[in-house]
Every structure is written in structure tokens, then in C-alpha cells.
Design a protein around this motif. Structure first.
Motif, PDB file in Angstrom:
ATOM      1  N   ALA A   1       0.856  -1.177   0.000  1.00  0.00           N
ATOM      2  CA  ALA A   1       0.000   0.000   0.000  1.00  0.00           C
ATOM      3  C   ALA A   1       0.892   1.227   0.000  1.00  0.00           C
ATOM      4  O   ALA A   1       1.733   1.394   0.884  1.00  0.00           O
ATOM      5  CB  ALA A   1      -0.927   0.013   1.201  1.00  0.00           C
ATOM      6  N   ALA A   2       0.723   2.054  -1.017  1.00  0.00           N
ATOM      7  CA  ALA A   2       1.421   3.336  -1.087  1.00  0.00           C
ATOM      8  C   ALA A   2       0.426   4.385  -0.614  1.00  0.00           C
ATOM      9  O   ALA A   2      -0.704   4.428  -1.102  1.00  0.00           O
ATOM     10  CB  ALA A   2       1.875   3.624  -2.505  1.00  0.00           C
ATOM     11  N   PHE A   3       0.856   5.202   0.333  1.00  0.00           N
ATOM     12  CA  PHE A   3      -0.074   6.215   0.816  1.00  0.00           C
ATOM     13  C   PHE A   3       0.625   7.545   1.022  1.00  0.00           C
ATOM     14  O   PHE A   3       1.819   7.625   1.244  1.00  0.00           O
ATOM     15  CB  PHE A   3      -0.787   5.753   2.088  1.00  0.00           C
ATOM     16  CG  PHE A   3       0.026   5.764   3.348  1.00  0.00           C
ATOM     17  CD1 PHE A   3      -0.107   6.789   4.275  1.00  0.00           C
ATOM     18  CD2 PHE A   3       0.922   4.743   3.621  1.00  0.00           C
ATOM     19  CE1 PHE A   3       0.648   6.801   5.439  1.00  0.00           C
ATOM     20  CE2 PHE A   3       1.672   4.743   4.786  1.00  0.00           C
ATOM     21  CZ  PHE A   3       1.533   5.774   5.705  1.00  0.00           C
ATOM     22  N   SER A   4      -0.180   8.570   0.891  1.00  0.00           N
ATOM     23  CA  SER A   4       0.259   9.937   1.126  1.00  0.00           C
ATOM     24  C   SER A   4      -0.776  10.567   2.044  1.00  0.00           C
ATOM     25  O   SER A   4      -1.978  10.492   1.773  1.00  0.00           O
ATOM     26  CB  SER A   4       0.330  10.692  -0.198  1.00  0.00           C
ATOM     27  OG  SER A   4       0.632  12.054   0.026  1.00  0.00           O
ATOM     28  N   VAL A   5      -0.307  11.164   3.103  1.00  0.00           N
ATOM     29  CA  VAL A   5      -1.216  11.775   4.060  1.00  0.00           C
ATOM     30  C   VAL A   5      -0.688  13.161   4.406  1.00  0.00           C
ATOM     31  O   VAL A   5       0.517  13.338   4.586  1.00  0.00           O
ATOM     32  CB  VAL A   5      -1.384  10.878   5.319  1.00  0.00           C
ATOM     33  CG1 VAL A   5      -0.090  10.641   6.032  1.00  0.00           C
ATOM     34  CG2 VAL A   5      -2.443  11.406   6.255  1.00  0.00           C
ATOM     35  N   ALA A   6      -1.580  14.147   4.416  1.00  0.00           N
ATOM     36  CA  ALA A   6      -1.162  15.523   4.678  1.00  0.00           C
ATOM     37  C   ALA A   6      -2.294  16.286   5.355  1.00  0.00           C
ATOM     38  O   ALA A   6      -3.459  16.096   5.015  1.00  0.00           O
ATOM     39  CB  ALA A   6      -0.764  16.217   3.385  1.00  0.00           C
ATOM     40  N   PRO A   7      -1.926  17.164   6.276  1.00  0.00           N
ATOM     41  CA  PRO A   7      -2.952  17.988   6.926  1.00  0.00           C
ATOM     42  C   PRO A   7      -3.239  19.241   6.103  1.00  0.00           C
ATOM     43  O   PRO A   7      -2.454  19.636   5.244  1.00  0.00           O
ATOM     44  CB  PRO A   7      -2.273  18.377   8.239  1.00  0.00           C
ATOM     45  CG  PRO A   7      -0.832  18.507   7.858  1.00  0.00           C
ATOM     46  CD  PRO A   7      -0.612  17.405   6.843  1.00  0.00           C
ATOM     47  N   SER A   8      -4.348  19.856   6.371  1.00  0.00           N
ATOM     48  CA  SER A   8      -4.619  21.195   5.870  1.00  0.00           C
ATOM     49  C   SER A   8      -5.291  21.968   6.999  1.00  0.00           C
ATOM     50  O   SER A   8      -5.769  21.387   7.964  1.00  0.00           O
ATOM     51  CB  SER A   8      -5.502  21.172   4.615  1.00  0.00           C
ATOM     52  OG  SER A   8      -6.750  20.595   4.897  1.00  0.00           O
ATOM     53  N   GLY A   9      -5.276  23.277   6.860  1.00  0.00           N
ATOM     54  CA  GLY A   9      -5.864  24.108   7.904  1.00  0.00           C
ATOM     55  C   GLY A   9      -4.977  24.244   9.119  1.00  0.00           C
ATOM     56  O   GLY A   9      -5.437  24.566  10.197  1.00  0.00           O
TER      57      GLY A   9
END
Length: 104
Positions: A3-11
Motif C-alpha cells: 500500500a502506497a499512501f500519502s497523508v497531509a494535513p490542511s488548515g
């Protein structure tokens, strides 16, 4: 599975919109999981069984959530029952194919 994943916050509160601290929190969780993994500039790939891989992704996503009011998560999975070691195996087969093409 891979599983390739990208996670990022905003705000979040970073004036330059940088997410490196949040990504570091996620990658730390992946590394502590003990599962085979690889991180590049866009994604982290992790290898294991469904429940363990998605458990790590969930924990990493929750950690990133502390850095903003929302979280963006992208996942791409390669599900191939009965195969392990594919995090390296796929790359080894690719390099062999490239080398074979160069020889022909």
C-alpha cells in the motif's frame, strides 16, 4: 499487499504551508511498525497483511490530524495473495527488464 499512501494535513498554522512535521509523525509510526517500508518524496509504501497495513495507515493518519483541521489521504494498493517481499521484488524485476532491454 503493498500500500502506497500519502497523508497531509490542511488548515494548520504553518505560515509556509509546510507539512514536513506532520509527515515526520506519520513516517515515524510506519518505521516503528516493523513492517517493510520505503518513503520517497511523494508516498510511503508499506508491505504486510491487510489488517496490519491499514492499522498503520490509520494510526499515521490520526497522527497527521494533530497538525491541522483536516487530513487528505491517498492510498494505492497492490493486492497479490501468497506473495511477500514484493516491496523489493517488483523493483528487482523492473531493473532486470531494463537491463535486458539495454542488452538487446
Amino acid at each position: 499487499m503493498l500500500a502506497a499512501f500519502s497523508v497531509a494535513p490542511s488548515g494548520g498554522e504553518q505560515p509556509d504551508a509546510s507539512v514536513h512535521d506532520a509527515v515526520a509523525a506519520a513516517v515515524d509510526i510506519v518505521r516503528r511498525s516493523g513492517l517493510p517500508h520505503r518513503t520517497d518524496s511523494m508516498f510511503t509504501t508499506i508491505e504486510g497483511e491487510w489488517d496490519e497495513v491499514f492499522g498503520v495507515i490509520k494510526e499515521a493518519t490520526e497522527a497527521v490530524g494533530q497538525f491541522g483541521t483536516r487530513v487528505s489521504l491517498v492510498i494505492k494498493a497492490d493486492i497479490r495473495p501468497g506473495y511477500t517481499g514484493e516491496i523489493d521484488g517488483k523493483l528487482e524485476r523492473l531493473e532486470a527488464a531494463i537491463e535486458e532491454r539495454a542488452e538487446n
